[in-house]
Design a protein around this motif. Structure first.
Motif, PDB file in Angstrom:
ATOM      1  N   ILE A 122       0.838  -1.207   0.000  1.00  0.00           N
ATOM      2  CA  ILE A 122       0.000   0.000   0.000  1.00  0.00           C
ATOM      3  C   ILE A 122       0.868   1.251   0.000  1.00  0.00           C
ATOM      4  O   ILE A 122       0.607   2.217  -0.727  1.00  0.00           O
ATOM      5  N   ILE A 123       1.929   1.245   0.820  1.00  0.00           N
ATOM      6  CA  ILE A 123       2.849   2.387   0.866  1.00  0.00           C
ATOM      7  C   ILE A 123       3.493   2.599  -0.496  1.00  0.00           C
ATOM      8  O   ILE A 123       3.620   3.737  -0.976  1.00  0.00           O
ATOM      9  N   LEU A 124       3.893   1.506  -1.130  1.00  0.00           N
ATOM     10  CA  LEU A 124       4.525   1.585  -2.453  1.00  0.00           C
ATOM     11  C   LEU A 124       3.575   2.214  -3.468  1.00  0.00           C
ATOM     12  O   LEU A 124       3.955   3.147  -4.201  1.00  0.00           O
ATOM     13  N   LEU A 125       2.358   1.723  -3.531  1.00  0.00           N
ATOM     14  CA  LEU A 125       1.389   2.227  -4.514  1.00  0.00           C
ATOM     15  C   LEU A 125       1.007   3.675  -4.221  1.00  0.00           C
ATOM     16  O   LEU A 125       0.920   4.509  -5.134  1.00  0.00           O
ATOM     17  N   PHE A 126       0.796   3.986  -2.945  1.00  0.00           N
ATOM     18  CA  PHE A 126       0.427   5.348  -2.561  1.00  0.00           C
ATOM     19  C   PHE A 126       1.533   6.341  -2.923  1.00  0.00           C
ATOM     20  O   PHE A 126       1.276   7.384  -3.542  1.00  0.00           O
ATOM     21  N   SER A 127       2.775   6.025  -2.553  1.00  0.00           N
ATOM     22  CA  SER A 127       3.891   6.933  -2.844  1.00  0.00           C
ATOM     23  C   SER A 127       4.134   7.060  -4.343  1.00  0.00           C
ATOM     24  O   SER A 127       4.503   8.127  -4.836  1.00  0.00           O
ATOM     25  N   ALA A 128       3.916   5.970  -5.088  1.00  0.00           N
ATOM     26  CA  ALA A 128       4.095   6.009  -6.546  1.00  0.00           C
ATOM     27  C   ALA A 128       3.095   6.962  -7.187  1.00  0.00           C
ATOM     28  O   ALA A 128       3.458   7.769  -8.057  1.00  0.00           O
ATOM     29  N   VAL A 129       1.834   6.885  -6.764  1.00  0.00           N
ATOM     30  CA  VAL A 129       0.795   7.766  -7.327  1.00  0.00           C
ATOM     31  C   VAL A 129       1.076   9.221  -6.981  1.00  0.00           C
ATOM     32  O   VAL A 129       1.007  10.112  -7.841  1.00  0.00           O
ATOM     33  N   VAL A 130       1.401   9.484  -5.718  1.00  0.00           N
ATOM     34  CA  VAL A 130       1.669  10.856  -5.287  1.00  0.00           C
ATOM     35  C   VAL A 130       2.870  11.430  -6.031  1.00  0.00           C
ATOM     36  O   VAL A 130       2.823  12.572  -6.532  1.00  0.00           O
ATOM     37  N   LEU A 131       3.950  10.657  -6.123  1.00  0.00           N
ATOM     38  CA  LEU A 131       5.148  11.148  -6.805  1.00  0.00           C
ATOM     39  C   LEU A 131       4.877  11.398  -8.278  1.00  0.00           C
ATOM     40  O   LEU A 131       5.341  12.399  -8.842  1.00  0.00           O
ATOM     41  N   TRP A 132       4.138  10.505  -8.917  1.00  0.00           N
ATOM     42  CA  TRP A 132       3.822  10.693 -10.341  1.00  0.00           C
ATOM     43  C   TRP A 132       3.025  11.982 -10.558  1.00  0.00           C
ATOM     44  O   TRP A 132       3.266  12.720 -11.520  1.00  0.00           O
ATOM     45  N   LYS A 133       2.105  12.276  -9.676  1.00  0.00           N
ATOM     46  CA  LYS A 133       1.273  13.465  -9.832  1.00  0.00           C
ATOM     47  C   LYS A 133       2.017  14.749  -9.480  1.00  0.00           C
ATOM     48  O   LYS A 133       1.696  15.824  -9.999  1.00  0.00           O
ATOM     49  N   ILE A 134       3.033  14.637  -8.617  1.00  0.00           N
ATOM     50  CA  ILE A 134       3.778  15.831  -8.203  1.00  0.00           C
ATOM     51  C   ILE A 134       4.995  16.066  -9.092  1.00  0.00           C
ATOM     52  O   ILE A 134       5.256  17.187  -9.554  1.00  0.00           O
ATOM     53  N   LYS A 135       5.785  15.012  -9.345  1.00  0.00           N
ATOM     54  CA  LYS A 135       7.028  15.111 -10.124  1.00  0.00           C
ATOM     55  C   LYS A 135       7.142  13.876 -11.006  1.00  0.00           C
ATOM     56  O   LYS A 135       7.843  12.915 -10.665  1.00  0.00           O
ATOM     57  N   TYR A 136       6.464  13.872 -12.142  1.00  0.00           N
ATOM     58  CA  TYR A 136       6.397  12.653 -12.959  1.00  0.00           C
ATOM     59  C   TYR A 136       7.759  12.237 -13.506  1.00  0.00           C
ATOM     60  O   TYR A 136       8.019  11.050 -13.700  1.00  0.00           O
ATOM     61  N   TYR A 137       8.666  13.201 -13.737  1.00  0.00           N
ATOM     62  CA  TYR A 137       9.986  12.854 -14.259  1.00  0.00           C
ATOM     63  C   TYR A 137      10.832  12.151 -13.200  1.00  0.00           C
ATOM     64  O   TYR A 137      11.586  11.225 -13.501  1.00  0.00           O
ATOM     65  N   TYR A 138      10.705  12.574 -11.947  1.00  0.00           N
ATOM     66  CA  TYR A 138      11.356  11.853 -10.851  1.00  0.00           C
ATOM     67  C   TYR A 138      10.794  10.443 -10.751  1.00  0.00           C
ATOM     68  O   TYR A 138      11.533   9.466 -10.583  1.00  0.00           O
ATOM     69  N   ALA A 139       9.473  10.340 -10.840  1.00  0.00           N
ATOM     70  CA  ALA A 139       8.816   9.043 -10.713  1.00  0.00           C
ATOM     71  C   ALA A 139       9.286   8.073 -11.786  1.00  0.00           C
ATOM     72  O   ALA A 139       9.579   6.908 -11.504  1.00  0.00           O
ATOM     73  N   ALA A 140       9.381   8.544 -13.030  1.00  0.00           N
ATOM     74  CA  ALA A 140       9.763   7.672 -14.139  1.00  0.00           C
ATOM     75  C   ALA A 140      11.147   7.075 -13.930  1.00  0.00           C
ATOM     76  O   ALA A 140      11.367   5.867 -14.107  1.00  0.00           O
ATOM     77  N   VAL A 141      12.109   7.908 -13.555  1.00  0.00           N
ATOM     78  CA  VAL A 141      13.483   7.423 -13.351  1.00  0.00           C
ATOM     79  C   VAL A 141      13.551   6.527 -12.119  1.00  0.00           C
ATOM     80  O   VAL A 141      14.226   5.495 -12.125  1.00  0.00           O
ATOM     81  N   LEU A 142      12.829   6.899 -11.071  1.00  0.00           N
ATOM     82  CA  LEU A 142      12.822   6.082  -9.852  1.00  0.00           C
ATOM     83  C   LEU A 142      12.212   4.713 -10.120  1.00  0.00           C
ATOM     84  O   LEU A 142      12.743   3.685  -9.658  1.00  0.00           O
TER      85      LEU A 142
END
Length: 423
Positions: free
Chosen positions: A200-220
């Motif tokens: 749940i933590i993984l999915l929640f943080s992934a969604v939040v990061l994608w919506k806030i900084k999608y370029y960070y999310a993609a590389v991460l």
């Protein structure tokens, strides 16, 4: 009424703080110094914007727009909920429909503004506190997996620019919390398969990061997936255990295939469009920045050969500039001292780097390098203004500080001396 709400909110944060403090015997000496530094940094960030940027700074603009939603919540609670879920401009138009990342952040801000009765300073404390909690949880996970306790604590809680720009009502405070949570959940899931909480933590943080900084999310997403798959392959495939070259080749091969998948995640990642976005952003920053306040790339074009040619300069400048002699004001001077300190740590690491490292540590180092190099290069190319770049690279710097301090005995001794800890 406002002072009652302030007392209630402060009491709630104090109660949460002491509960967290009591749960962790190992890291207790660091808890309140790190928390206080985080909370104060968020307040100082607000003071900086109020003093120097009037109403033009992101943090103030976002908070004012959030308060438009709060006013809607007071008058039409159902309309507020519908707008948060759907962003229907027939309910209210706050002028951010063309800016989805800003709109998402404003919605988050509106919740905290609502429970603080539109207090900017109390909202700032909430953002700083929950960013701290996310990072604190992640630090505990990292320390349980790796042996570099002092270096981990120092890297995530005490570099000035990292603490300052990941605090308060600002997107980076949410982004760094999401990045660290995602990393921690990934490490926990590798060890405990089927752990529902960390999933749940993984999915929640992934969604939040994608919506806030999608370029960070993609590389991460790319480097953590490569890390997980390589870790599993090493456990199952004896061939990979026979040399670091094989591990590196396998890891990079996975990254290559994942990179192809990343281009499908967002229109800006398409190969034909990506360089145009980078160069257009560079040109925009160049037009509004004074000479000496940004990284200049002579002859930068939208051709990939030009991007590759300027990448070494982008990497070095993104890591170590502005230099002390380039600093014309107090803030730039403070940043330049931190950059000089980071440069010294980077040089020193070549003298203290261990000859033998475990596969676990090697994969961690490789992941940090890939994650950091990609983001620093393209952040430096597309956002070359020094003030902006220092803020944007906040999500990278804790990991880089960890990389250059993990085996630094001086950092370890200083941390033990300050916090009165024995080896």
């Amino acid at each position: 009424m406002d002072i009652i709400f302030t007392i209630l909110n402060l009491s709630f944060l104090a109660w949460l703080s002491f509960r967290l403090y009591k749960k962790d015997n190992q890291l207790r000496p660091y808890f309140f110094p790190a928390l206080c530094l985080k909370l104060v940094s968020g307040l100082l960030l607000g003071y900086l914007y109020l003093s120097y940027y009037d109403d033009l700074g992101d943090t103030l603009v976002f908070f004012k727009k959030a308060n438009q939603l709060v006013n809607l919540a007071y008058s039409e609670p159902i309309g507020y909920i519908e707008y948060v879920l759907n962003s229907d401009i027939s309910i209210i138009d706050i002028g951010l429909l063309g800016q989805p990342r800003a709109l998402f952040f404003v919605k988050i801000t509106s919740f905290f503004s609502l429970i603080t009765r539109q207090s900017y300073w109390m909202t700032s404390l909430y953002f700083s506190f929950f960013s701290f909690v996310a990072i604190w949880y992640s630090v505990r996970v990292l320390i349980a997996k790796y042996t570099y306790q002092e270096a981990i604590v120092f890297s995530f809680f005490f570099p000035p620019s990292v603490v300052f720009w990941s605090s308060g009502v600002i997107k980076e405070s949410v982004a760094l919390g999401a990045i660290t949570l995602f990393v921690a959940a990934t490490l926990k899931l590798i060890e405990n398969k089927g752990d529902f909480k960390n999933l749940i933590i993984l999915l929640f943080s992934a969604v939040v990061l994608w919506k806030i900084k999608y370029y960070y999310a993609a590389v991460l997403f790319m480097v953590t997936t490569a890390y997980v798959l390589t870790t599993l392959a090493i456990q199952q495939w004896a061939y990979l255990k026979k040399g670091r070259v094989r591990i590196t080749f396998f890891y990079l091969l996975i990254c290559f295939f994942l990179l192809a998948a990343v281009t499908l995640l967002h229109p800006n990642f398409q190969l034909g469009r990506f360089t145009s976005v980078v160069v257009d952003n560079y040109n925009q920053f160049e037009s509004i920045s004074q000479k000496g306040d940004f990284i200049e790339y002579d002859g930068l074009t939208k051709d990939w050969t030009s991007i590759i040619y300027h990448s070494p300069k982008a990497l070095f400048s993104g890591l170590f500039r502005p230099y002390i002699w380039e600093s014309s004001d107090v803030l730039k001077l403070l940043y330049s001292f931190e950059n000089a300190f980071f440069l010294i740590l980077t040089i020193y690491v070549f003298f203290c780097f261990p000859r033998k490292i475990s596969e676990k540590d090697y994969l961690g180092i490789l992941s940090i390098l890939i994650f950091s190099v990609i983001l620093i290069i393209f952040l430096s190319l597309s956002a070359p203004n020094f003030g902006t770049l220092i803020r944007y690279k906040t999500g990278v710097m804790p990991f880089l500080f960890l990389l250059v301090t993990a085996n630094n005995t001086y950092i370890k001794k200083v941390m033990q001396f300050i916090f009165k800890r024995s080896s």
